[in-house]
Write an enzyme that holds these catalytic residues in place. Structure first.
Site, PDB file in Angstrom:
ATOM      1  N   ARG A 144       0.840  -1.189   0.000  1.00 54.67           N
ATOM      2  CA  ARG A 144       0.000   0.000   0.000  1.00 54.67           C
ATOM      3  C   ARG A 144       0.880   1.245   0.000  1.00 54.67           C
ATOM      4  NH1 ARG A 144      -1.849   0.583   4.498  1.00 54.67           N
ATOM      5  NH2 ARG A 144      -1.272  -1.393   5.454  1.00 54.67           N
ATOM      6  N   TYR A 148      -1.629  -3.391  -6.793  1.00 57.58           N
ATOM      7  CA  TYR A 148      -1.389  -4.085  -5.535  1.00 57.58           C
ATOM      8  C   TYR A 148      -2.644  -4.141  -4.646  1.00 57.58           C
ATOM      9  CZ  TYR A 148      -0.298  -5.201  -0.851  1.00 57.58           C
ATOM     10  OH  TYR A 148      -0.365  -5.800   0.373  1.00 57.58           O
ATOM     11  N   LYS A 189      -9.708  -2.436   1.773  1.00 54.97           N
ATOM     12  CA  LYS A 189      -9.431  -1.326   2.682  1.00 54.97           C
ATOM     13  C   LYS A 189     -10.181  -0.065   2.255  1.00 54.97           C
ATOM     14  CE  LYS A 189      -7.119  -4.067   5.043  1.00 54.97           C
ATOM     15  NZ  LYS A 189      -5.738  -4.362   5.182  1.00 54.97           N
ATOM     16  N   HIS A 241     -10.382  -2.838  11.555  1.00 54.43           N
ATOM     17  CA  HIS A 241      -9.318  -3.677  10.994  1.00 54.43           C
ATOM     18  C   HIS A 241      -9.081  -4.847  11.956  1.00 54.43           C
ATOM     19  CE1 HIS A 241      -4.913  -3.736   9.329  1.00 54.43           C
ATOM     20  NE2 HIS A 241      -5.704  -4.518   8.628  1.00 54.43           N
ATOM     21  N   SER A 253      -1.269  -4.217   9.864  1.00 57.06           N
ATOM     22  CA  SER A 253      -0.958  -5.114   8.752  1.00 57.06           C
ATOM     23  C   SER A 253       0.362  -5.835   9.016  1.00 57.06           C
ATOM     24  CB  SER A 253      -0.822  -4.306   7.466  1.00 57.06           C
ATOM     25  OG  SER A 253      -2.000  -3.570   7.245  1.00 57.06           O
ATOM     26  N   CYS A 283       1.138  -8.204  11.152  1.00 52.83           N
ATOM     27  CA  CYS A 283       1.480  -8.456  12.564  1.00 52.83           C
ATOM     28  C   CYS A 283       0.846  -9.758  13.057  1.00 52.83           C
ATOM     29  CB  CYS A 283       1.036  -7.303  13.445  1.00 52.83           C
ATOM     30  SG  CYS A 283       2.012  -5.808  13.199  1.00 52.83           S
ATOM     31  N   ASP A 322      -9.370 -10.096   8.700  1.00 53.29           N
ATOM     32  CA  ASP A 322      -8.880  -8.748   8.401  1.00 53.29           C
ATOM     33  C   ASP A 322      -9.857  -7.622   8.748  1.00 53.29           C
ATOM     34  OD1 ASP A 322      -6.769  -7.105   7.404  1.00 53.29           O
ATOM     35  OD2 ASP A 322      -7.844  -6.841   5.526  1.00 53.29           O
ATOM     36  N   ARG A 336       2.128 -12.197  -0.888  1.00 51.74           N
ATOM     37  CA  ARG A 336       0.824 -12.568  -0.327  1.00 51.74           C
ATOM     38  C   ARG A 336       0.225 -13.764  -1.042  1.00 51.74           C
ATOM     39  NH1 ARG A 336      -1.694  -8.857   3.674  1.00 51.74           N
ATOM     40  NH2 ARG A 336      -0.026  -7.363   4.026  1.00 51.74           N
TER      41      ARG A 336
HETATM   42  O1  SAT Z   1      -2.802  -4.507   1.118  1.00 54.00           O
HETATM   43  S1  SAT Z   1      -3.858  -4.730   2.104  1.00 54.00           S
HETATM   44  O2  SAT Z   1      -4.259  -3.442   2.663  1.00 54.00           O
HETATM   45  O3  SAT Z   1      -4.983  -5.347   1.475  1.00 54.00           O
HETATM   46  C1  SAT Z   1      -3.283  -5.723   3.351  1.00 54.00           C
HETATM   47  C2  SAT Z   1      -2.850  -4.919   4.504  1.00 54.00           C
HETATM   48  O4  SAT Z   1      -1.911  -4.124   4.367  1.00 54.00           O
HETATM   49  O5  SAT Z   1      -3.445  -5.061   5.592  1.00 54.00           O
HETATM   50 MN    MN Z   2      -5.142  -5.756   6.861  1.00 54.48          MN
END
Ligand code: SAT
Ligand code: MN
Length: 585
Positions: free
Chosen positions: A73, A201, A210, A230, A252, A254, A277, A375
């Site tokens: 991100r 991405y 998000k 989140h 994110s 963690c 998530d 990922r």
């Molecule tokens: O890239 S995402 O926002 O979907 C995953 C994350 O950073 O929590």
């Molecule tokens: Mn996330």
């Protein structure tokens, strides 16, 4: 006559000028065709969008390599365009909506030339849930089209549901020319609209995730009296067969996905996954907090995922019952044609191509084969421990709220706040060391209240106020807890073994909610004594456990002082109740 949806699609096509427009129906047959386009016709950075992986060991699985500048991100290019800057708050980048639209219109003119525009109708949430939202995203890349099929309830039924209504969430996405200088992710909360260009991405491009389900949904939640967070949602089954549902927020990368499907080390316990998530939470007619997971897929960090750290994720990835499963920016075991990442089970393969497709030499220090933010994208239905309540439109009743971060020092393994207001204060001052999930320096401490700093779609001062109000709507609000798995010793080693052993902490938490576990009072909250935690069979020396549960008031004063500077940024939007808690320190 054309419906508002059809008119909107036409209008956007007029701007982007795609070669063709394709309305997705969400079937597996269609997904195969879209994957085929990604294997042959569509290119990213001169390479095919997909590479098919070993059919027998990884059925229906594809590797996608993104543009090397486009791997996480981009928070500095993410804007929340409320009509005024104060509403966006100091926690968001802001541009006046008109200026933002002019800028994006220029960048989007003809951006889909020679490409297919996929129209993706999808639901966030089970269609029968009163909180579900009908959405439509446009995209010009097969990777996003099939990712959205995994992550959301995508299908032509949604077009019927929208019918002639204006009421649907809009998302315009184009990879553009992937130039980081022309990359923007802009949100228009009052119009339920997200406009994203220049990135392919995950969090920048899968606009239901998000962008809508957190940034815009958090704003809807403020106006309508609910919360978009989140958070993972899990059911914890005890040896008597009772299931207690909890939510947990962590920044994110963690360990949310690991915690969401943890395989407990204590016999008789089981974890059931509802979400890994995002949680949408509302106060039900019974005065309790209820949570739904609006998504249907898992978009988790690959490195470190193994039978030891997350056996249920490894099983999910190999299930191959929902087409397809995707890998983004992992390495490739070239002999077996399997995805590979640091921490995968088994020996390091001999012939590895790194995440950019280059031959990788494992003796070369500090060079990682898989990108640290690489990922997988897999359907939650493939998870062997998916909760039977996953599709319940009402969601699940929540008994405890957990917040956590990545902190080398200071924060104890676990503690409980004194009550709702104190819990909101403690969550508001949270800090965490940054990770590779976003493009910024890694390992720096930043304030990340409720793990929402990159995702709160409005002024966080108002957000804290909203949390306080939600607490007032409940007769007996859930307990608020804090966890930290990441304390390190003098040699830099993690002190707590984590993963399956984390059940010991979850057990203490649910026993606290049933008033069956003890704690001692400290200035920051209620902390277990070593004897309050089930340590049978645990391989951590007593003095280490003491260290993990220690509270050092002097260090906490410094922490709170730093948090105070952060609170000041919100000026008069900062609720007085939180300053009241601050001044109690
Ligand atoms: O890239 S995402 O926002 O979907 C995953 C994350 O950073 O929590
Ligand atoms: Mn996330």
């Amino acid at each position: 006559m054309a419906t508002p949806l059809e008119r909107w699609v036409e209008e956007q096509a007029g701007l982007a000028e795609p070669e063709s427009i394709y309305w997705c129906d969400g079937t597996e047959e269609e997904a195969r065709k879209i994957v085929e386009a990604g294997l042959t016709k569509e290119k990213i950075n001169g390479h095919s969008v997909f590479h098919e992986l070993n059919r027998s060991s990884f059925p229906g699985s594809y590797l996608h390599r993104s543009h090397p500048t486009d791997v996480a991100r981009t928070e500095h290019l993410t804007y929340v365009c409320h009509p005024d800057k104060v509403t966006a708050g100091p926690n968001n980048n802001w541009m006046p909506p008109l200026e933002a639209k002019e800028k994006l219109s220029r960048l989007s003119k003809g951006c889909m030339r020679g490409r297919t525009m996929y129209v993706l109708p999808y639901m966030m949430g089970h269609p029968d849930s009163p909180y579900a939202k009908a959405c439509v995203q446009l995209t010009d890349i097969s990777y996003v089209a099939v990712s959205m099929r995994i992550m959301t309830r995508l299908g032509k039924g949604v077009v019927r549901k929208i019918g002639g209504s204006e009421n649907f969430v809009r998302g315009f996405h184009s990879v553009g020319d992937l130039d980081p200088e022309k990359r923007f992710i802009m949100h228009f909360p009052d119009e339920n609209f997200v406009w994203s260009i220049g990135s392919g991405y995950g969090g920048n491009a899968l606009l239901g995730k998000k962008c809508f389900s957190l940034r815009i949904a958090s704003w809807l939640g403020l106006k309508e009296g609910w919360l978009a967070e989140h958070m993972i949602i899990i059911g914890i089954e005890d040896p008597e067969g009772r299931i207690t549902y909890v939510v947990a927020a962590l920044p994110s990368a963690c360990g949310k996905t690991n915690l969401a499907m943890l395989q407990p080390s204590i016999p008789g316990y089981k974890i059931w996954t509802v979400g890994d998530d995002i949680a949408w939470m509302n106060v039900g007619p019974d005065g309790r907090l209820w949570a739904i997971n609006p998504e249907t897929g898992l978009f988790g960090v690959a490195p470190g995922t193994s039978l030891k750290t997350n056996p249920n994720m490894v099983r999910t990835l190999k299930a191959g019952t929902f087409y397809p499963t995707l890998y983004t920016n992992t390495a490739l075991d070239a002999d077996r044609n399997e995805p590979w990442w640091e921490g995968r089970d088994g020996p390091v393969p001999e012939n590895v191509l790194d995440w950019q497709g280059r031959r990788w030499d494992h003796l070369q220090q500090d060079s990682k084969a898989a990108h640290p933010n690489s990922r997988f994208t897999a359907a939650i239905s493939q998870c062997p421990v998916v909760s039977r309540e996953f599709n319940n439109p009402k969601g699940v009743p929540i008994s405890a709220i957990i917040f956590g971060g990545r902190r080398t020092e200071l924060i104890p393994l676990v503690y409980e706040s004194f009550g709702w207001q104190h819990g909101v204060f403690s969550a508001a001052r949270m800090g965490s060391e940054t990770t590779a999930a976003a493009i910024h320096s890694i390992g720096a401490l930043r304030r990340d209240p409720m793990a929402m700093i990159p995702f709160c779609g409005y002024n966080m001062g108002d957000y804290f106020g909203h949390w306080l109000d939600i607490g007032k709507k409940m007769k007996d609000p859930p307990g608020i807890f804090f966890i930290n798995w990441f304390r390190r010793d003098e040699d830099g080693k993690f002190i707590w073994p984590g993963f399956g052993e984390n059940i010991r902490i979850l057990k203490w938490i649910i026993n606290r909610t049933n008033r069956k576990a003890g704690a001692r009072e400290t200035p920051i909250g209620l902390v277990p004594r070593p004897g309050d935690i089930d340590t049978r069979g645990l391989d951590v020396p007593a003095e280490k456990l003491e260290e993990l549960l220690e509270v050092n008031p002097g260090e906490w004063d410094r922490e709170t002082e730093d948090a105070g500077k952060f609170f000041e940024k919100f000026g008069d939007r900062m609720p007085a109740e939180l300053w009241e808690e601050f001044n109690k320190k």
